[in-house]
Enzyme design. Structure first.
Site, PDB file in Angstrom:
ATOM      1  N   PRO A 249       0.783  -1.237   0.000  1.00 31.59           N
ATOM      2  CA  PRO A 249       0.000   0.000   0.000  1.00 31.59           C
ATOM      3  C   PRO A 249       0.816   1.289   0.000  1.00 31.59           C
ATOM      4  O   PRO A 249       0.777   2.084   0.946  1.00 31.59           O
ATOM      5  CB  PRO A 249      -0.831  -0.129   1.282  1.00 31.59           C
ATOM      6  N   CYS A 250       1.532   1.530  -1.093  1.00 29.14           N
ATOM      7  CA  CYS A 250       2.276   2.781  -1.206  1.00 29.14           C
ATOM      8  C   CYS A 250       1.331   3.981  -1.268  1.00 29.14           C
ATOM      9  O   CYS A 250       1.744   5.113  -0.991  1.00 29.14           O
ATOM     10  CB  CYS A 250       3.184   2.753  -2.427  1.00 29.14           C
ATOM     11  N   HIS A 251       0.055   3.733  -1.583  1.00 31.20           N
ATOM     12  CA  HIS A 251      -0.907   4.841  -1.638  1.00 31.20           C
ATOM     13  C   HIS A 251      -1.167   5.437  -0.261  1.00 31.20           C
ATOM     14  O   HIS A 251      -1.683   6.558  -0.161  1.00 31.20           O
ATOM     15  CB  HIS A 251      -2.225   4.346  -2.250  1.00 31.20           C
TER      16      HIS A 251
END
Length: 298
Positions: A249-251
């Protein structure tokens, strides 16, 4: 997934207007016009997709909300539970396990491996999913100018590509269950992700897994988590190189100022994912303890 169950293009157009005109507080009619729908149908469609109303969704995308998330802090691995939830009520049970390739395999770039792939739909638009030995090897959201095979070759340059949507579909449906109301189906307990990266990149990507759904962390917090507080720039580069969207989850990483910042798959998609996850978190809290949050569906 031949018939897309998700109305992402219409939703994305409305979210873009919601964000860019945030100060003016767009009306339901204005958002519906952006989605090319009647206000009634847009309200129903959006609420089925997000689990909350457009008005509530917009609150998750404000600068003040983002700053509050960062001020809350302690969203990384040091926090095992949230709001006293445990067991089946946990909002975040890590269901992704990263497996890094060996240095030798890294240099070989997937030589001798079969990379099965397919293109599927999600709440955030179409994506190509690649799998090696039943493990997720790439998840890349697509735009009109993307060529799936080129993306797969960039990540695994020596692997043999095999178009196999039927074989890969079960993985796709585990990641994005084909359901409405914010995608509330149960996820698998564990999903293996095969990552080809440097030791530093793998350390950063592992740290991303410690950010619970519906929470945010800054690049500085990630750098501190991996024990390299001065490596913020390098952390940002590693996050930008993440080849597995959503699952890694780089978001959920934003600037310490509260601004969402860039995203490999577009800032609009990042906003959509973050708002969607915040709505899921709030819904989970309400389901676990009715009355815990008030006004969640205003």
């Amino acid at each position: 997934m031949n018939t897309p169950p998700y109305p992402y293009p219409q939703i994305a157009a409305a979210i873009e207007h919601l964000v860019t005109q945030q100060q003016a507080q767009p009306t339901l009619a204005e958002l519906a016009e952006r989605a090319n729908l009647s206000p009634f149908h847009f309200q129903r469609l959006f609420t089925e997709w997000a689990g909350v109303s457009p008005k509530k969704f917009g609150q998750y995308l404000t600068l003040d909300y983002a700053k509050q998330q960062l001020r809350n802090g302690a969203v990384l691995s040091a926090v095992a539970d949230e709001a006293g939830l445990s067991g089946a009520g946990r909002l975040h049970d890590p269901f992704v396990r990263i497996e890094g390739v060996t240095p030798g395999q890294f240099k070989q770039g997937g030589r001798g491996l079969l990379l099965h792939y397919g293109v599927f739909d999600s709440p955030f638009g179409p994506f190509v999913l690649g799998s090696i030995g039943g493990k997720v090897a790439l998840l890349h959201f697509l735009t009109d100018d993307n060529v799936p095979e080129a993306l797969l070759t960039q990540a695994w340059p020596k692997a043999t590509l095999v178009w196999a949507p039927t074989l890969v579909r079960p993985l796709a449906e585990q990641i994005f269950p084909s359901v409405g109301a914010g995608g509330t189906s149960d996820r698998p307990r564990r999903l293996a992700v095969l990552m080809r990266g440097t030791a530093f990149q793998l350390k950063v990507w592992e740290a991303l897994l410690s950010i619970p759904e519906g929470h945010l962390a800054s690049y500085d917090q990630i750098a501190a988590t991996i024990g390299q507080p001065t490596a913020t720039r390098a952390v940002g580069t590693a996050i930008g190189a993440n080849p597995v969207g959503y699952l890694i989850p780089c978001h959920r990483v934003i600037k310490k100022t509260g601004l969402f910042g860039g995203y490999r798959w577009g800032s609009g998609r990042k906003q959509a994912i973050l708002g969607w996850e915040a709505a899921r978190r709030e819904t989970a809290l309400l389901t676990h303890e009715p009355g815990l949050l008030t006004g969640a569906f205003d």
